[in-house]
Write an enzyme that holds these catalytic residues in place. Structure first.
Site, PDB file in Angstrom:
ATOM      1  N   LEU A   7       0.843  -1.201   0.000  1.00 26.07           N
ATOM      2  CA  LEU A   7       0.000   0.000   0.000  1.00 26.07           C
ATOM      3  C   LEU A   7       0.883   1.257   0.000  1.00 26.07           C
ATOM      4  O   LEU A   7       1.663   1.476   0.925  1.00 26.07           O
ATOM      5  CB  LEU A   7      -0.912   0.026   1.229  1.00 26.07           C
ATOM      6  CG  LEU A   7      -1.814  -1.199   1.429  1.00 26.07           C
ATOM      7  CD1 LEU A   7      -2.790  -0.970   2.578  1.00 26.07           C
ATOM      8  CD2 LEU A   7      -2.576  -1.517   0.150  1.00 26.07           C
ATOM      9  N   ARG A  14       1.387  13.688   7.134  1.00 27.62           N
ATOM     10  CA  ARG A  14       2.173  14.023   8.327  1.00 27.62           C
ATOM     11  C   ARG A  14       3.660  14.231   8.025  1.00 27.62           C
ATOM     12  O   ARG A  14       4.397  14.753   8.836  1.00 27.62           O
ATOM     13  CB  ARG A  14       1.968  12.926   9.382  1.00 27.62           C
ATOM     14  CG  ARG A  14       0.577  12.941   9.978  1.00 27.62           C
ATOM     15  CD  ARG A  14       0.256  11.666  10.751  1.00 27.62           C
ATOM     16  NE  ARG A  14      -0.165  10.566   9.863  1.00 27.62           N
ATOM     17  CZ  ARG A  14      -0.589   9.370  10.280  1.00 27.62           C
ATOM     18  NH1 ARG A  14      -0.624   9.097  11.581  1.00 27.62           N
ATOM     19  NH2 ARG A  14      -0.951   8.437   9.423  1.00 27.62           N
ATOM     20  N   GLN A  73      -5.345   3.842  -7.119  1.00 27.15           N
ATOM     21  CA  GLN A  73      -6.435   4.130  -6.176  1.00 27.15           C
ATOM     22  C   GLN A  73      -6.690   5.630  -6.191  1.00 27.15           C
ATOM     23  O   GLN A  73      -5.891   6.408  -5.669  1.00 27.15           O
ATOM     24  CB  GLN A  73      -6.045   3.691  -4.751  1.00 27.15           C
ATOM     25  CG  GLN A  73      -7.155   3.894  -3.740  1.00 27.15           C
ATOM     26  CD  GLN A  73      -6.659   3.925  -2.299  1.00 27.15           C
ATOM     27  OE1 GLN A  73      -5.458   4.018  -2.027  1.00 27.15           O
ATOM     28  NE2 GLN A  73      -7.593   3.884  -1.373  1.00 27.15           N
ATOM     29  N   THR A  79      -7.223   2.497   3.786  1.00 22.74           N
ATOM     30  CA  THR A  79      -6.487   1.267   3.473  1.00 22.74           C
ATOM     31  C   THR A  79      -7.428   0.153   2.972  1.00 22.74           C
ATOM     32  O   THR A  79      -7.023  -0.659   2.129  1.00 22.74           O
ATOM     33  CB  THR A  79      -5.695   0.773   4.701  1.00 22.74           C
ATOM     34  OG1 THR A  79      -6.576   0.780   5.848  1.00 22.74           O
ATOM     35  CG2 THR A  79      -4.518   1.665   5.011  1.00 22.74           C
ATOM     36  N   GLU A 155      -8.547   1.659  15.580  1.00 22.77           N
ATOM     37  CA  GLU A 155      -7.578   2.733  15.337  1.00 22.77           C
ATOM     38  C   GLU A 155      -7.488   3.625  16.575  1.00 22.77           C
ATOM     39  O   GLU A 155      -8.480   3.822  17.277  1.00 22.77           O
ATOM     40  CB  GLU A 155      -8.000   3.567  14.126  1.00 22.77           C
ATOM     41  CG  GLU A 155      -7.825   2.853  12.817  1.00 22.77           C
ATOM     42  CD  GLU A 155      -6.438   2.261  12.646  1.00 22.77           C
ATOM     43  OE1 GLU A 155      -5.467   3.016  12.555  1.00 22.77           O
ATOM     44  OE2 GLU A 155      -6.318   1.021  12.629  1.00 22.77           O
ATOM     45  N   ASN A 170      -1.254  -3.103  15.983  1.00 12.76           N
ATOM     46  CA  ASN A 170      -1.300  -3.721  14.652  1.00 12.76           C
ATOM     47  C   ASN A 170      -0.151  -3.147  13.815  1.00 12.76           C
ATOM     48  O   ASN A 170      -0.001  -1.940  13.688  1.00 12.76           O
ATOM     49  CB  ASN A 170      -2.648  -3.360  14.002  1.00 12.76           C
ATOM     50  CG  ASN A 170      -2.659  -3.618  12.511  1.00 12.76           C
ATOM     51  OD1 ASN A 170      -2.008  -4.553  12.035  1.00 12.76           O
ATOM     52  ND2 ASN A 170      -3.407  -2.804  11.779  1.00 12.76           N
ATOM     53  N   LYS A 347      38.732  14.753 -12.112  1.00 13.18           N
ATOM     54  CA  LYS A 347      37.485  14.328 -12.762  1.00 13.18           C
ATOM     55  C   LYS A 347      37.785  13.376 -13.909  1.00 13.18           C
ATOM     56  O   LYS A 347      38.615  13.692 -14.749  1.00 13.18           O
ATOM     57  CB  LYS A 347      36.737  15.564 -13.262  1.00 13.18           C
ATOM     58  CG  LYS A 347      35.416  15.254 -13.920  1.00 13.18           C
ATOM     59  CD  LYS A 347      35.228  16.066 -15.180  1.00 13.18           C
ATOM     60  CE  LYS A 347      34.876  15.183 -16.315  1.00 13.18           C
ATOM     61  NZ  LYS A 347      34.788  15.903 -17.591  1.00 13.18           N
ATOM     62  N   ALA A 376      52.166  22.656  -8.133  1.00 14.61           N
ATOM     63  CA  ALA A 376      51.052  23.385  -7.509  1.00 14.61           C
ATOM     64  C   ALA A 376      50.341  24.254  -8.536  1.00 14.61           C
ATOM     65  O   ALA A 376      50.976  24.940  -9.334  1.00 14.61           O
ATOM     66  CB  ALA A 376      51.595  24.259  -6.381  1.00 14.61           C
ATOM     67  N   ALA A 419      57.605  26.506 -14.759  1.00 13.63           N
ATOM     68  CA  ALA A 419      56.503  27.131 -14.010  1.00 13.63           C
ATOM     69  C   ALA A 419      55.857  28.241 -14.820  1.00 13.63           C
ATOM     70  O   ALA A 419      56.522  28.941 -15.591  1.00 13.63           O
ATOM     71  CB  ALA A 419      57.036  27.674 -12.691  1.00 13.63           C
TER      72      ALA A 419
HETATM   73  C1  UD1 Z   1      -2.270   1.801   9.639  1.00 16.89           C
HETATM   74  C2  UD1 Z   1      -3.311   0.890  10.299  1.00 16.89           C
HETATM   75  C3  UD1 Z   1      -2.994   0.813  11.795  1.00 16.89           C
HETATM   76  C4  UD1 Z   1      -1.587   0.281  11.998  1.00 16.89           C
HETATM   77  C5  UD1 Z   1      -0.549   1.131  11.217  1.00 16.89           C
HETATM   78  C6  UD1 Z   1       0.780   0.414  11.222  1.00 16.89           C
HETATM   79  C7  UD1 Z   1      -5.401   1.205   9.072  1.00 16.89           C
HETATM   80  C8  UD1 Z   1      -6.745   1.817   9.072  1.00 16.89           C
HETATM   81  N1  UD1 Z   1      -4.634   1.444  10.124  1.00 16.89           N
HETATM   82  O1  UD1 Z   1      -2.429   3.097  10.214  1.00 16.89           O
HETATM   83  O2  UD1 Z   1      -3.922  -0.083  12.449  1.00 16.89           O
HETATM   84  O3  UD1 Z   1      -1.279   0.301  13.386  1.00 16.89           O
HETATM   85  O4  UD1 Z   1      -0.956   1.271   9.835  1.00 16.89           O
HETATM   86  O5  UD1 Z   1       1.799   1.190  10.660  1.00 16.89           O
HETATM   87  O6  UD1 Z   1      -5.073   0.500   8.137  1.00 16.89           O
HETATM   88  N2  UD1 Z   1      -2.699   3.985   2.032  1.00 16.89           N
HETATM   89  C9  UD1 Z   1      -3.216   3.742   0.779  1.00 16.89           C
HETATM   90  N3  UD1 Z   1      -4.436   4.271   0.460  1.00 16.89           N
HETATM   91  C10 UD1 Z   1      -5.184   4.990   1.355  1.00 16.89           C
HETATM   92  C11 UD1 Z   1      -4.630   5.217   2.643  1.00 16.89           C
HETATM   93  C12 UD1 Z   1      -3.402   4.684   2.955  1.00 16.89           C
HETATM   94  O7  UD1 Z   1      -2.592   3.100  -0.058  1.00 16.89           O
HETATM   95  O8  UD1 Z   1      -6.278   5.431   0.998  1.00 16.89           O
HETATM   96  C13 UD1 Z   1      -1.349   3.443   2.348  1.00 16.89           C
HETATM   97  C14 UD1 Z   1      -0.364   4.517   2.778  1.00 16.89           C
HETATM   98  O9  UD1 Z   1       0.331   5.034   1.656  1.00 16.89           O
HETATM   99  C15 UD1 Z   1       0.546   3.773   3.737  1.00 16.89           C
HETATM  100  C16 UD1 Z   1      -0.335   2.649   4.287  1.00 16.89           C
HETATM  101  O10 UD1 Z   1      -1.466   2.559   3.427  1.00 16.89           O
HETATM  102  O11 UD1 Z   1       1.662   3.198   3.082  1.00 16.89           O
HETATM  103  C17 UD1 Z   1      -0.826   2.947   5.704  1.00 16.89           C
HETATM  104  O12 UD1 Z   1      -1.532   4.173   5.720  1.00 16.89           O
HETATM  105  P1  UD1 Z   1      -1.421   5.215   6.905  1.00 16.89           P
HETATM  106  O13 UD1 Z   1      -2.351   6.310   6.648  1.00 16.89           O
HETATM  107  O14 UD1 Z   1      -0.020   5.515   7.200  1.00 16.89           O
HETATM  108  O15 UD1 Z   1      -2.050   4.318   8.089  1.00 16.89           O
HETATM  109  P2  UD1 Z   1      -1.744   4.455   9.645  1.00 16.89           P
HETATM  110  O16 UD1 Z   1      -2.516   5.584  10.194  1.00 16.89           O
HETATM  111  O17 UD1 Z   1      -0.300   4.421   9.899  1.00 16.89           O
HETATM  112 CA    CA Z   2       1.469   4.575   8.652  1.00 17.06          CA
END
Ligand code: UD1
Ligand code: CA
Length: 446
Positions: A7, A14, A73, A79, A155, A170, A347, A376, A419
């Site tokens: 993902l 952030r 996506q 997620t 969460e 998780n 170089k 030099a 020189a």
């Molecule tokens: C997520 C988990 C959380 C876990 C944590 C671990 C969920 C809802 N929560 O939270 O339980 O403890 O990871 O690190 O899954 N992403 C997508 N599409 C989206 C949103 C996110 O591909 O629409 C990808 C992001 O790019 C990232 C990953 O999913 O690589 C996780 O997303 P992020 O928003 O960082 O989730 P966390 O809040 O860290």
């Molecule tokens: Ca994350």
């Protein structure tokens, strides 16, 4: 059959960065490369990456990686929504789907293998990695039944204050039975504080969920902001340096030095403060690097000294001394027992054995024989405003201070250049050449 989905579509808000989160480097390697490396030994049948926010940048960065399918996506609704996008791609697929978060970069292949093993040996619909953290802030919390199976993941922002005290988190790494998962994916709802579809909500919808607690919580550390990026960097650096110290490398002040994971050292190497090794470096026995040197993608044979210098994509022969304040640029090959001294830039040049360029020189597109002394301030003038030209100097020649050699030019062996000369034609072996205008001296009253 095994499919792996990573993902990487999220906004990474952030991080507060124009660079996609998964392309931020850790010890020089982008997060996503690290995640991909952890899957190599699993021999998956499919590898898919879910991209969305800044998809083109991520695709571009991974264009040389083979056997990778990109799944778009858009918009990004969480997620769970990301996993829903896999449905058309995995039509008819039977087997396990391993889901990795693109922002969890320290995961070891060994741990993924244990996760797959545990899952395959059970009748669970999903098995995921968990960890017990002293400070679980930011992570989803895992709630188990008395039998040890998992009831749900909540969460942090959706937890009440009591639930938030749970330190079992998780890790965001799941092994699903794809057929069972695809049957419940459409049931996800966005009734949560972020109004997103959460992959974690499938846990409560599936028949049986198991978790595997990792021994080293750092392995599953997620990167959401730059402080967490720094924590992972610090952790990697600490591991790399302690590994090499145990193999016979001394660090005078390890905290001020950084290494890449593709650096290889011989023994009795001394690394002085503020020295950094990047990319693929090979450092021979007895080298003494720093203080203040940066070495990138280079090979240093034994006993090389490099003080306050930059060495980039170069090969440095044994017993050669570089610096202080030298800059060795790409495609340079400096042979044994040479000396490249103060404020010298090299170089794309070949420097023969025992040749010395001690002070204030520029040597570019040049082939130097052995045992040459470059005086030099000698400059190889390699650029005529349009193209670059080469300079060649034979063995045992000497250039005087402030010589300018206008390329293309061939200077023979055993040549001495006076020189201050500006030489713009080839010079035969064993000759002395001086090119200077006569001094005009006038005294008062002349
Ligand atoms: C997520 C988990 C959380 C876990 C944590 C671990 C969920 C809802 N929560 O939270 O339980 O403890 O990871 O690190 O899954 N992403 C997508 N599409 C989206 C949103 C996110 O591909 O629409 C990808 C992001 O790019 C990232 C990953 O999913 O690589 C996780 O997303 P992020 O928003 O960082 O989730 P966390 O809040 O860290
Ligand atoms: Ca994350």
């Amino acid at each position: 059959m095994l499919a792996i989905a990573i993902l990487a579509a999220g906004k990474g808000t952030r991080m507060k960065s124009a660079l996609p989160k998964v392309l931020h480097p850790l010890a020089g390697k982008p997060l996503i490369d690290r995640v991909l490396s952890s899957t190599h030994g699993l021999k998956p049948n499919r590898r898919l990456i879910v991209v969305g926010h800044q998809a083109d940048e991520i695709k571009g960065a991974l264009k040389s990686t083979q056997d990778l399918d990109f799944v778009l996506q858009k918009p990004q609704k969480g997620t769970g929504h990301a996993i829903q996008q896999l449905i058309p791609n995995l039509k008819g697929f039977k087997g396990e789907l391993l889901v990795l978060n693109g922002d969890v970069p320290l995961l070891k292949e060994k741990t993924l293998k244990s996760l797959l093993e545990l899952h395959k040996g059970s009748d669970a619909s999903v098995t995921f990695l968990s960890a017990r953290l002293d400070s679980p802030t930011g992570y989803g919390r895992v709630f188990t039944n008395q039998s040890g199976t998992v009831k749900e993941i909540i969460e942090e922002r959706d937890c009440n204050s009591e639930q938030r005290k749970n330190k079992l988190i998780n890790a965001g790494i799941y092994c699903f039975n794809w057929q069972q998962l695809s049957d419940v994916l459409y049931l996800l709802s966005n009734k949560n504080s972020q109004k997103e579809l959460y992959i974690t909500d499938t846990i409560g919808l599936l028949n049986k969920a198991l978790h595997l607690e990792v021994d080293d919580p750092f392995e599953v550390k997620g990167i959401n902001d730059r402080y967490q990026l720094f924590e992972c960097e610090y952790h990697i650096q600490e591991k790399l340096k302690s590994f090499w110290m145990r193999k016979g490398v001394s660090f005078i002040d390890p905290i001020s030095c950084t290494l890449s994971d593709d650096t290889d050292f011989g023994t009795d190497v001394i690394i002085e403060p503020q020295t950094h090794l990047r990319g693929k470096c090979n450092i021979g026995n007895g080298c003494h690097l720093g203080p203040g040197s940066v070495i990138t993608n280079s090979k240093l044979e034994k006993n090389v000294l490099a003080i306050h210098s930059i060495i980039n994509e170069a090969i440095i022969g044994a017993n050669t001394s570089i610096g202080p304040f030298a800059h060795i640029r790409p495609e340079s090959n400096i042979c044994d027992n040479s000396k490249i001294g103060n404020f010298v830039e090299i170089k794309k040049s070949f420097i023969g054995k025992g040749t010395k360029i001690n002070h204030l020189s520029y040597v570019g597109d040049t082939t130097l024989g052995s045992n040459i002394n470059i005086g030099a301030g000698t400059i190889t003038a390699n650029f005529d405003g349009k193209s670059k030209h080469s300079t060649t100097i034979g063995d045992y020649s000497k250039t005087g201070a402030n010589s300018v050699l206008i390329a293309p030019i061939k200077i023979g062996s055993h040549v001495t250049i006076g020189a201050g000369s500006t030489i713009s034609r080839d010079i035969p072996d064993k000759s002395l050449v001086v090119e200077r205008s006569k001094a005009i001296i006038r005294t008062k009253g002349d």
